[in-house]
Design an enzyme around this catalytic site. Structure first.
Site, mmCIF file in Angstrom:
data_model
loop_
_atom_site.group_PDB
_atom_site.id
_atom_site.type_symbol
_atom_site.label_atom_id
_atom_site.label_comp_id
_atom_site.label_asym_id
_atom_site.label_seq_id
_atom_site.Cartn_x
_atom_site.Cartn_y
_atom_site.Cartn_z
ATOM 1 N N LYS A 1 -0.190 7.627 -2.199
ATOM 2 C CA LYS A 1 0.599 7.762 -0.353
ATOM 3 C C LYS A 1 1.139 9.482 -0.043
ATOM 4 O O LYS A 1 0.228 10.381 0.841
ATOM 5 C CB LYS A 1 1.694 6.630 0.183
ATOM 6 N N ARG B 1 12.689 -1.202 -5.536
ATOM 7 C CA ARG B 1 11.480 -0.524 -5.112
ATOM 8 C C ARG B 1 10.091 -1.780 -4.830
ATOM 9 O O ARG B 1 9.561 -1.874 -3.556
ATOM 10 C CB ARG B 1 10.897 1.182 -5.463
#
Ligand code: B4P
Length: 193
Positions: free
Chosen positions: A13, A150
């Protein structure tokens, strides 16, 4: 054009957002970068988020929505916003929709970067090793233990957004396994369509 880059940690990203800034004069709004800046500033908020981030958990919706609101209000002349790592929960997605509506703007699309878990682990641990080899320090959450958390946070709290944006007719999925240039070109095809 306002777009979201969606994907698990290490999907690319941040990498692709940088390329869009260079190619299209867009503004990258990375909540991860904003939170890392807050923690080094030594503010009360920064101290509060540091332990949460290091463990790989998500910071509260209230804090990240506040950070995004501040950035959107700053305005300026540009080719649109890239939301990088935001939204990460359904309440954040609703809040983003409301904020853009308040500003008389809208979201054009959400781009999901698809990468499998083995590659994500390789990339994140690779980044940590590169940082140390260069004489620096790895990100405090770039280790195997935090990465597990995560990834779990992504699957539990963030992946429902794929259905959310699909239902709104805004979802585009891109193969995130290719080279950085290949992913960049797939994203360009989506945005130019
Ligand atoms: P982020 O900073 O957003 O970190 P991330 O999702 O883990 O992605 P990252 O930046 O590492 O990976 P990228 O895909 O760019 O968030 C960090 C923490 O902040 C979160 O865990 C959370 O605690 C908090 N947070 C942030 N936003 C929040 C929110 N909205 N709500 C609540 N909490 C929030 O790339 C990783 C690596 O892959 C790089 O080394 C890159 O070089 C490599 N790479 C990328 N593309 C590649 C390709 N195509 N091929 C090979 N390598 C590639």
């Amino acid at each position: 054009m306002n777009i979201i880059l969606l994907g698990p940690p290490g999907a690319g990203k941040g990498t692709q957002a940088q390329k869009l800034v260079e190619d299209r004069n867009m503004i990258q709004l990375s909540t991860g970068d904003m939170l890392r800046a807050a923690r080094t500033s030594g503010t009360e908020m920064g101290n509060k988020v540091a332990a949460v981030m290091d463990a790989g958990n998500l910071v509260t919706d209230e804090i990240v929505i506040g950070l995004i609101r501040e950035q959107l209000e700053a305005g300026g002349d540009h080719g649109g916003f890239i939301f990088d790592g935001f939204p990460r929960t359904l309440p954040q997605a609703d809040a983003l929709g409301d904020l853009l509506t308040e500003m008389g703007q809208s979201l054009d699309c959400a781009i999901e970067l698809q990468v499998n878990d083995e590659i994500l682990v390789e990339r994140i641990l690779g980044r940590a090793a590169d940082a140390v080899a260069a004489g620096g320090t790895a990100r405090a959450d770039d280790n195997e233990e935090s990465l597990k958390t995560r990834l779990m946070a992504y699957y539990k709290q963030t992946s429902p957004l794929i259905g959310y944006y699909y239902a709104k007719g805004m979802l585009n999925s891109v193969d995130g396994l290719g080279s950085m240039e290949a992913v960049q070109s797939e994203i360009a095809t989506v945005l130019d369509a």
